[in-house]
Design a protein around this motif. Structure first.
Motif, PDB file in Angstrom:
ATOM      1  N   GLN A   1     -46.066 -25.571 -67.834  1.00 43.16           N
ATOM      2  CA  GLN A   1     -46.875 -26.028 -66.719  1.00 43.16           C
ATOM      3  C   GLN A   1     -47.102 -27.365 -66.746  1.00 43.16           C
ATOM      4  N   ASP A   2     -47.380 -28.068 -67.996  1.00 43.61           N
ATOM      5  CA  ASP A   2     -47.623 -29.496 -68.215  1.00 43.61           C
ATOM      6  C   ASP A   2     -46.121 -30.271 -67.651  1.00 43.61           C
ATOM      7  N   GLU A   3     -44.965 -29.826 -67.963  1.00 46.00           N
ATOM      8  CA  GLU A   3     -43.788 -30.367 -67.394  1.00 46.00           C
ATOM      9  C   GLU A   3     -43.675 -30.361 -65.937  1.00 46.00           C
ATOM     10  N   GLU A   4     -44.061 -29.119 -65.304  1.00 45.81           N
ATOM     11  CA  GLU A   4     -43.949 -28.916 -63.960  1.00 45.81           C
ATOM     12  C   GLU A   4     -44.929 -30.123 -63.263  1.00 45.81           C
ATOM     13  N   ASP A   5     -46.066 -30.239 -63.901  1.00 47.77           N
ATOM     14  CA  ASP A   5     -47.223 -31.077 -63.388  1.00 47.77           C
ATOM     15  C   ASP A   5     -46.471 -32.504 -63.270  1.00 47.77           C
ATOM     16  N   LEU A   6     -45.801 -33.010 -64.492  1.00 46.33           N
ATOM     17  CA  LEU A   6     -45.148 -34.315 -64.529  1.00 46.33           C
ATOM     18  C   LEU A   6     -44.144 -34.345 -63.576  1.00 46.33           C
ATOM     19  N   LYS A   7     -43.129 -33.347 -63.446  1.00 44.94           N
ATOM     20  CA  LYS A   7     -42.187 -33.665 -62.650  1.00 44.94           C
ATOM     21  C   LYS A   7     -42.940 -33.710 -61.069  1.00 44.94           C
ATOM     22  N   SER A   8     -43.880 -33.085 -60.698  1.00 45.98           N
ATOM     23  CA  SER A   8     -44.465 -33.059 -59.512  1.00 45.98           C
ATOM     24  C   SER A   8     -45.005 -34.527 -59.252  1.00 45.98           C
ATOM     25  N   MET A   9     -45.808 -35.093 -60.246  1.00 49.88           N
ATOM     26  CA  MET A   9     -46.381 -36.264 -60.305  1.00 49.88           C
ATOM     27  C   MET A   9     -45.222 -37.330 -60.029  1.00 49.88           C
ATOM     28  N   GLU A  10     -44.184 -37.180 -60.665  1.00 50.45           N
ATOM     29  CA  GLU A  10     -43.128 -38.139 -60.780  1.00 50.45           C
ATOM     30  C   GLU A  10     -42.564 -38.085 -59.403  1.00 50.45           C
ATOM     31  N   LYS A  11     -42.279 -36.935 -58.917  1.00 49.09           N
ATOM     32  CA  LYS A  11     -41.832 -36.833 -57.444  1.00 49.09           C
ATOM     33  C   LYS A  11     -42.806 -37.431 -56.417  1.00 49.09           C
ATOM     34  N   GLN A  12     -43.848 -37.253 -56.199  1.00 44.61           N
ATOM     35  CA  GLN A  12     -44.927 -37.525 -55.571  1.00 44.61           C
ATOM     36  C   GLN A  12     -45.038 -39.278 -55.483  1.00 44.61           C
TER      37      GLN A  12
ATOM     38  N   ASP B   1     -48.992 -53.003 -54.413  1.00 43.76           N
ATOM     39  CA  ASP B   1     -48.551 -52.983 -55.824  1.00 43.76           C
ATOM     40  C   ASP B   1     -49.680 -52.447 -56.803  1.00 43.76           C
ATOM     41  N   ALA B   2     -51.136 -52.679 -56.422  1.00 39.91           N
ATOM     42  CA  ALA B   2     -52.014 -52.424 -57.419  1.00 39.91           C
ATOM     43  C   ALA B   2     -52.167 -50.647 -57.402  1.00 39.91           C
ATOM     44  N   ALA B   3     -52.077 -50.304 -56.487  1.00 40.47           N
ATOM     45  CA  ALA B   3     -51.884 -48.524 -56.238  1.00 40.47           C
ATOM     46  C   ALA B   3     -50.738 -48.009 -56.998  1.00 40.47           C
ATOM     47  N   LYS B   4     -49.738 -48.669 -56.870  1.00 40.66           N
ATOM     48  CA  LYS B   4     -48.584 -48.291 -57.416  1.00 40.66           C
ATOM     49  C   LYS B   4     -48.492 -48.412 -58.858  1.00 40.66           C
ATOM     50  N   LYS B   5     -49.179 -49.485 -59.351  1.00 41.76           N
ATOM     51  CA  LYS B   5     -49.609 -49.759 -60.927  1.00 41.76           C
ATOM     52  C   LYS B   5     -50.249 -48.604 -61.492  1.00 41.76           C
ATOM     53  N   GLU B   6     -51.392 -48.439 -60.640  1.00 42.10           N
ATOM     54  CA  GLU B   6     -52.212 -47.386 -61.158  1.00 42.10           C
ATOM     55  C   GLU B   6     -51.676 -46.012 -61.542  1.00 42.10           C
ATOM     56  N   LYS B   7     -50.845 -45.563 -60.329  1.00 44.06           N
ATOM     57  CA  LYS B   7     -50.413 -44.201 -60.393  1.00 44.06           C
ATOM     58  C   LYS B   7     -49.182 -44.184 -61.347  1.00 44.06           C
ATOM     59  N   GLN B   8     -48.539 -45.428 -61.691  1.00 43.00           N
ATOM     60  CA  GLN B   8     -47.560 -45.415 -62.722  1.00 43.00           C
ATOM     61  C   GLN B   8     -48.253 -45.051 -64.135  1.00 43.00           C
ATOM     62  N   GLU B   9     -49.399 -46.150 -64.441  1.00 36.98           N
ATOM     63  CA  GLU B   9     -50.148 -45.794 -65.408  1.00 36.98           C
ATOM     64  C   GLU B   9     -50.490 -44.586 -65.723  1.00 36.98           C
ATOM     65  N   LYS B  10     -51.173 -43.880 -64.920  1.00 34.73           N
ATOM     66  CA  LYS B  10     -51.458 -42.678 -65.115  1.00 34.73           C
ATOM     67  C   LYS B  10     -50.474 -41.584 -65.227  1.00 34.73           C
ATOM     68  N   PHE B  11     -49.042 -41.802 -64.626  1.00 37.14           N
ATOM     69  CA  PHE B  11     -48.096 -40.952 -64.988  1.00 37.14           C
ATOM     70  C   PHE B  11     -47.699 -41.237 -66.601  1.00 37.14           C
ATOM     71  N   ARG B  12     -47.779 -42.550 -66.959  1.00 34.72           N
ATOM     72  CA  ARG B  12     -47.303 -42.716 -68.261  1.00 34.72           C
ATOM     73  C   ARG B  12     -48.558 -42.147 -69.340  1.00 34.72           C
ATOM     74  N   THR B  13     -49.656 -42.071 -69.005  1.00 31.32           N
ATOM     75  CA  THR B  13     -50.647 -41.575 -69.797  1.00 31.32           C
ATOM     76  C   THR B  13     -50.428 -40.010 -69.845  1.00 31.32           C
ATOM     77  N   LYS B  14     -50.131 -39.625 -68.705  1.00 31.31           N
ATOM     78  CA  LYS B  14     -49.723 -38.054 -68.745  1.00 31.31           C
ATOM     79  C   LYS B  14     -48.495 -37.646 -69.477  1.00 31.31           C
ATOM     80  N   ILE B  15     -47.466 -38.565 -69.660  1.00 26.56           N
ATOM     81  CA  ILE B  15     -46.327 -38.246 -70.510  1.00 26.56           C
ATOM     82  C   ILE B  15     -46.693 -38.384 -71.659  1.00 26.56           C
ATOM     83  N   GLY B  16     -47.270 -39.207 -72.134  1.00 20.88           N
ATOM     84  CA  GLY B  16     -48.040 -39.589 -73.502  1.00 20.88           C
ATOM     85  C   GLY B  16     -48.753 -38.298 -74.181  1.00 20.88           C
TER      86      GLY B  16
END
Length: 183
Positions: A69-80, A90-105
């Motif tokens: 389920q965590d993997e699916e959430d990550l895939k969905s987040m990456e696709k989005q 740029d600020a919003a993109k950076k924020e979403k990328q940081e959230k994505f990296r945090t979720k991966i960690g």
């Protein structure tokens, strides 16, 4: 098999050779009976062993579902993130990328914790059942007059015994004794 496993296997073989040699010197050849047992088979074919393995398997499957389920959430987040990349500031993109990296960690940490927990549960199971298997093996060996019983090994573990006659394989007798004692 890594070098540590190979070293342990050869040390066991050398030690076993010494033990057999010493035992043979102490006991008349006609009186010396040696047997083999496959503990993995005992674990897999006894009622209590199967229950323990099934419980471990259910635990692993439940944890695997959570990780899936965590993997699916990550895939969905990456696709989005990829779909919105061109429309985000740029600020919003950076924020979403940081959230994505945090979720991966967090996912990687959970995966590592799961693997450690599973390894610890497996080790605990093996340790507990090896004591019970050893006890059942000792009972069978003493009743049948065996001076030495060697771990036969299996395809899943280190194979120590290359050949043995069926007459000295005590695995089925140990399974019966194990089931008799461990309901």
């Amino acid at each position: 098999m890594n070098w540590l496993d190979r070293t342990a296997m050869w040390a066991s073989i050398v030690m076993l050779s010494g033990v057999v040699g010493a035992m043979a010197g102490l006991v008349e050849a006609a009186d010396f009976k040696m047997g083999v047992v496959d503990p993995q088979t005992v674990l897999e074919k006894t009622k209590a062993g199967r229950r323990a393995l099934d419980t471990l398997k259910e635990y692993a499957q439940a944890r695997q579902k959570l990780l899936a389920q965590d993997e699916e959430d990550l895939k969905s987040m990456e696709k989005q993130l990829k779909e919105q990349e061109s429309t985000l500031s740029d600020a919003a993109k950076k924020e979403k990328q940081e959230k994505f990296r945090t979720k991966i960690g967090e996912y990687q940490k959970r995966l590592q914790e799961f693997n450690q927990e599973l390894a610890a549960k497996q080790k605990g199971l093996v340790d507990e059942y090896m004591k019970k298997i050893s006890s059942a093996t000792q009972t069978v060996a003493e009743k049948s007059g065996f001076a030495l019983v060697v771990d036969k090994g299996s395809e899943q573990t280190i194979k120590i015994v290359i050949y043995n006659k069926d007459a000295i394989d005590l695995t089925d007798q140990v399974i019966k004794e194990f089931d008799r004692v461990n309901k």
